[in-house]
Write an enzyme that holds these catalytic residues in place. Structure first.
Site, PDB file in Angstrom:
ATOM      1  N   MET A   4       0.823  -1.180  -0.061  1.00 21.78           N
ATOM      2  CA  MET A   4      -0.105   0.005   0.012  1.00 21.78           C
ATOM      3  C   MET A   4       0.944   1.176   0.038  1.00 21.78           C
ATOM      4  SD  MET A   4      -3.443  -0.972   2.105  1.00 21.78           S
ATOM      5  CE  MET A   4      -2.628  -0.601   3.666  1.00 21.78           C
ATOM      6  N   ASN A  54       4.107   3.931   0.790  1.00 19.87           N
ATOM      7  CA  ASN A  54       5.150   4.326   1.975  1.00 19.87           C
ATOM      8  C   ASN A  54       5.977   3.130   2.636  1.00 19.87           C
ATOM      9  OD1 ASN A  54       4.773   4.958   5.261  1.00 19.87           O
ATOM     10  ND2 ASN A  54       5.391   6.600   3.836  1.00 19.87           N
ATOM     11  N   GLY A  92      11.449  -2.683   5.659  1.00 19.53           N
ATOM     12  CA  GLY A  92      10.823  -4.006   5.500  1.00 19.53           C
ATOM     13  C   GLY A  92      10.506  -4.423   4.301  1.00 19.53           C
ATOM     14  N   HIS A  93       9.775  -3.555   3.442  1.00 19.33           N
ATOM     15  CA  HIS A  93       9.234  -3.669   1.975  1.00 19.33           C
ATOM     16  C   HIS A  93      10.549  -4.126   1.350  1.00 19.33           C
ATOM     17  CE1 HIS A  93       5.746  -1.228   3.432  1.00 19.33           C
ATOM     18  NE2 HIS A  93       5.252  -2.169   2.823  1.00 19.33           N
ATOM     19  N   GLN A 123     -10.257  -2.333   2.799  1.00 21.47           N
ATOM     20  CA  GLN A 123      -9.692  -2.868   4.182  1.00 21.47           C
ATOM     21  C   GLN A 123      -9.690  -1.933   5.256  1.00 21.47           C
ATOM     22  OE1 GLN A 123      -5.934  -4.012   2.038  1.00 21.47           O
ATOM     23  NE2 GLN A 123      -4.904  -3.477   4.022  1.00 21.47           N
ATOM     24  N   LYS A 176       4.962  -9.777   9.873  1.00 23.23           N
ATOM     25  CA  LYS A 176       4.461  -8.904  10.816  1.00 23.23           C
ATOM     26  C   LYS A 176       2.894  -8.941  11.020  1.00 23.23           C
ATOM     27  CE  LYS A 176       4.418  -4.273  10.295  1.00 23.23           C
ATOM     28  NZ  LYS A 176       3.011  -3.867  10.827  1.00 23.23           N
ATOM     29  N   SER A 220       6.881  -0.279  10.266  1.00 24.45           N
ATOM     30  CA  SER A 220       5.646  -0.175   9.848  1.00 24.45           C
ATOM     31  C   SER A 220       5.462   1.087   9.071  1.00 24.45           C
ATOM     32  CB  SER A 220       4.662  -0.218  10.740  1.00 24.45           C
ATOM     33  OG  SER A 220       3.386   0.238  10.525  1.00 24.45           O
TER      34      SER A 220
HETATM   35  O1  PAF Z   1      -0.257  -5.727   3.939  1.00 24.95           O
HETATM   36  C1  PAF Z   1      -0.413  -4.694   3.099  1.00 24.95           C
HETATM   37  O2  PAF Z   1       0.040  -3.625   2.873  1.00 24.95           O
HETATM   38  C2  PAF Z   1      -1.872  -5.009   2.322  1.00 24.95           C
HETATM   39  O3  PAF Z   1      -2.997  -5.462   3.326  1.00 24.95           O
HETATM   40  C3  PAF Z   1      -2.008  -5.586   0.981  1.00 24.95           C
HETATM   41  C4  PAF Z   1      -1.662  -7.143   1.075  1.00 24.95           C
HETATM   42  C5  PAF Z   1      -1.250  -4.757   0.068  1.00 24.95           C
HETATM   43  C6  PAF Z   1      -3.139  -5.738   0.633  1.00 24.95           C
HETATM   44  O4  PAF Z   1      -4.013  -4.293   0.362  1.00 24.95           O
END
Ligand code: PAF
Length: 272
Positions: A26, A28, A32-33, A57, A142, A178
């Site tokens: 999503m 930012n 971690g990413h 979500q 996480k 995060s």
């Molecule tokens: O973990 C996230 O960033 C979100 O829940 C995801 C998996 C991209 C789904 O929108």
């Protein structure tokens, strides 16, 4: 890195692509990413990522509106890490989207406090999986419950996707990285690292694990300034509350608010 400004744009060229490993995000993005991209690269496949802040979500409208957006920096990071394809879905991703109802496990832990959250996660991922058709997907642990629900979803729908769970990346004080940490002051970040210290403490004292013991830890978090959604010990697969550390590894999971910021963390502790 090739950037696609809609799912349709990607869909029209995907038949030319080799096997893909997928890292959904999503935005930012942080270290971690970056570690998820590294893991995806190690599969030997080309790597595709998405940045899409999924309204489905978010049960809290303000959380959705305030979700940090840093697109230029995100693109730079993905490019530097060697991501091959980046899709930026536009709002047409939601057109005629098939709603997915998450199973009962989704009502535990975070799901108990964020009604509909995991329905929204699985709904958007189902759409992304359909279009991207990845060979592998990488998720951070996480978000343990999310990882588990996606793993179950892939199994249940018999999707031909290999799911890889990635260990949580932490700062020097143990705070799990995060996107929401950007909303914390330096002082708050120090307090927030109490979450991981608490989990490690539970691990150290696992021989004495029971609900009363966890309650003392929960009270400690409260006295440290957190509004705690849950601190729970559970079975790593069913997420049912469990203290049976003699026979099984257990998941110790926590979610707590520091001011307006909701933080989660967890630790799997091995059986005695
Ligand atoms: O973990 C996230 O960033 C979100 O829940 C995801 C998996 C991209 C789904 O929108």
């Amino acid at each position: 890195m090739i950037i696609y400004n809609s799912l349709e744009e990607f869909n029209s060229i995907k038949h030319n692509l080799p096997k893909l490993s997928f890292v959904p995000t999503m935005g930012n993005l942080h270290e971690g990413h970056a570690s998820l991209i590294d893991i995806a690269k190690k599969t030997g496949n080309e790597v595709v990522s998405t940045i899409y802040v999924n309204s489905l979500q978010f049960n809290d409208k303000n959380d959705f509106i305030n979700y940090p957006k840093t697109l230029d920096m995100d693109i730079e990071l993905l490019d530097k890490k060697g991501c091959n394809h980046l899709i930026l879905p536009d709002s047409s991703i939601l057109d005629n989207i098939k709603s997915i109802k998450a199973p009962i496990k989704s009502m535990k832990l975070c799901g108990a406090h964020r009604p509909g959250h995991f329905d929204g996660v699985l709904t958007i991922l189902n759409r992304l999986f359909e279009i991207i058709n990845p060979h592998s997907v990488v998720f951070g642990k996480k978000d343990y419950q999310q990882f588990l629900l996606v793993k179950d979803f892939i199994d249940e729908k018999k999707l031909n996707i290999n799911i890889i769970g990635a260990n949580t990346i932490r700062n020097n004080n143990g705070l799990a990285l995060s996107s929401r940490n950007i909303l914390l002051t330096e002082k708050d970040k120090l307090i927030a690292s109490t979450l991981y210290k608490t989990l490690k403490d539970v691990e150290k004292n696992k021989a004495y694990l029971n609900s009363e013991y966890l309650k003392t830890k929960l009270d400690y978090l409260k006295s440290s300034g957190f509004k705690v959604d849950y601190l729970m010990s559970c079975d790593t697969e069913s997420l049912e509350e469990s203290y049976n550390i003699n026979n099984n590894d257990l998941l110790i999971a926590v979610a707590a608010h520091l001011g307006s910021v909701r933080l989660i963390d967890n630790l799997v502790i091995s059986k005695l």
